[in-house]
Write a protein that holds these residues in place. Structure first.
Motif, PDB file in Angstrom:
ATOM      1  N   ILE A 180      26.779  -3.379   1.968  1.00  0.00           N
ATOM      2  CA  ILE A 180      28.056  -1.530   2.011  1.00  0.00           C
ATOM      3  C   ILE A 180      27.902  -1.773   3.583  1.00  0.00           C
ATOM      4  N   GLU A 181      30.080  -1.818   3.956  1.00  0.00           N
ATOM      5  CA  GLU A 181      29.972  -1.571   5.325  1.00  0.00           C
ATOM      6  C   GLU A 181      31.195  -0.372   5.506  1.00  0.00           C
ATOM      7  N   LEU A 182      30.761   0.218   6.539  1.00  0.00           N
ATOM      8  CA  LEU A 182      31.908   1.354   6.059  1.00  0.00           C
ATOM      9  C   LEU A 182      31.653   1.047   8.305  1.00  0.00           C
ATOM     10  N   SER A 183      33.501   1.026   8.812  1.00  0.00           N
ATOM     11  CA  SER A 183      33.463   1.123  10.141  1.00  0.00           C
ATOM     12  C   SER A 183      33.792   1.500  10.690  1.00  0.00           C
ATOM     13  N   GLU A 184      34.931   1.722  11.777  1.00  0.00           N
ATOM     14  CA  GLU A 184      34.628   3.094  12.901  1.00  0.00           C
ATOM     15  C   GLU A 184      36.195   3.639  12.313  1.00  0.00           C
ATOM     16  N   ASP A 185      37.414   2.816  11.428  1.00  0.00           N
ATOM     17  CA  ASP A 185      37.950   3.889  11.400  1.00  0.00           C
ATOM     18  C   ASP A 185      38.458   4.054   9.441  1.00  0.00           C
ATOM     19  N   GLY A 186      36.993   4.028   8.656  1.00  0.00           N
ATOM     20  CA  GLY A 186      36.473   4.284   8.061  1.00  0.00           C
ATOM     21  C   GLY A 186      37.199   3.780   6.514  1.00  0.00           C
ATOM     22  N   THR A 187      37.535   2.489   6.827  1.00  0.00           N
ATOM     23  CA  THR A 187      37.413   1.209   5.867  1.00  0.00           C
ATOM     24  C   THR A 187      36.174   0.956   4.932  1.00  0.00           C
ATOM     25  N   VAL A 188      35.965   0.595   3.633  1.00  0.00           N
ATOM     26  CA  VAL A 188      34.573   0.270   3.167  1.00  0.00           C
ATOM     27  C   VAL A 188      34.830  -1.018   2.880  1.00  0.00           C
ATOM     28  N   THR A 189      33.925  -1.591   2.907  1.00  0.00           N
ATOM     29  CA  THR A 189      33.589  -3.433   2.262  1.00  0.00           C
ATOM     30  C   THR A 189      32.930  -2.862   1.605  1.00  0.00           C
ATOM     31  N   ALA A 190      32.807  -4.452   0.884  1.00  0.00           N
ATOM     32  CA  ALA A 190      31.635  -4.649  -0.280  1.00  0.00           C
ATOM     33  C   ALA A 190      31.235  -5.963  -0.996  1.00  0.00           C
ATOM     34  N   ASP A 191      29.965  -6.584   0.177  1.00  0.00           N
ATOM     35  CA  ASP A 191      29.237  -7.758  -0.610  1.00  0.00           C
ATOM     36  C   ASP A 191      27.863  -7.662  -1.847  1.00  0.00           C
ATOM     37  N   PHE A 192      28.206  -7.808  -2.550  1.00  0.00           N
ATOM     38  CA  PHE A 192      27.280  -7.537  -3.521  1.00  0.00           C
ATOM     39  C   PHE A 192      26.856  -9.004  -4.147  1.00  0.00           C
TER      40      PHE A 192
END
Length: 192
Positions: A180-192
């Motif tokens: 799971i990646e949390l970016s500087e702007d708070g966006t969450v992306t997931a790679d499962f």
């Protein structure tokens, strides 16, 4: 065993034995992701804190309404910082923040001595590497991932991306089956 997962843009469930890597900026606000992970579909949880003291962890858990009755905290810092330590049934300490053997043993003790759905939050790999070096931190993480498989538990491991060399971050991304990646702007992306 299947575990519900209440993390934005991630799958609804994960299988026992899964470790999730949470990659975030060092200034990233990870508390919401961490506590949502901890309080969903869980019988017992362990917070391994290499970044903050048990008192600070307890305050965070209370603020986000995580059940403290079924939560253990492993504080690796209070000894280093010279704070008083009040061991209880649910708060544990190790003798030094770089004692990775004791850290892994405490995680194993928790998994051995609790039943049902078990979650481990590890905050953070980055701080452990600061005290114990990259190699020892990596070995401890690998040992805990093996324990998650053995005990059908799940874990969330924090990593501040810009603090580590690119090859170290890439190695952790390869080690984990879910990122799971949390970016500087708070966006969450997931790679499962």
């Amino acid at each position: 065993m299947e575990y519900d997962l209440a993390i934005e843009n991630a799958p609804a469930t994960i299988s026992g034995g899964t470790g999730i890597l949470l990659v975030h900026p060092s200034t990233g606000e990870t508390d919401r992701i961490d506590t949502d992970f901890l309080k969903t579909d869980t019988d017992h949880r362990l917070v391994v804190s290499t970044r903050t003291t048990a008192r600070e962890v307890a305050q965070k858990l209370d603020y986000y309404e995580v059940d403290r009755e079924t939560t253990d905290i492993l504080d690796t810092l209070s000894v280093e910082r010279g704070y008083s330590r009040r061991t209880s049934e649910s708060v544990h300490y190790i003798s030094a923040p770089d004692d990775t053997d004791a850290l892994v043993q405490k995680v194993e003790w928790f998994l051995e001595n609790h039943e049902g759905k078990l979650r481990v939050s590890f905050d953070s790999i980055t701080e452990l590497a600061y005290y114990a070096d990259e190699e020892n931190a990596r070995e401890a993480v690998e040992a805990i991932l093996d324990l998650l498989v053995e005990y059908d538990a799940v874990g969330l491991f924090h990593l501040a991306e810009e603090v580590h060399d690119a090859d170290v971050v890439a190695g952790y991304r390869d080690l984990f089956e879910a990122v799971i990646e949390l970016s500087e702007d708070g966006t969450v992306t997931a790679d499962f």
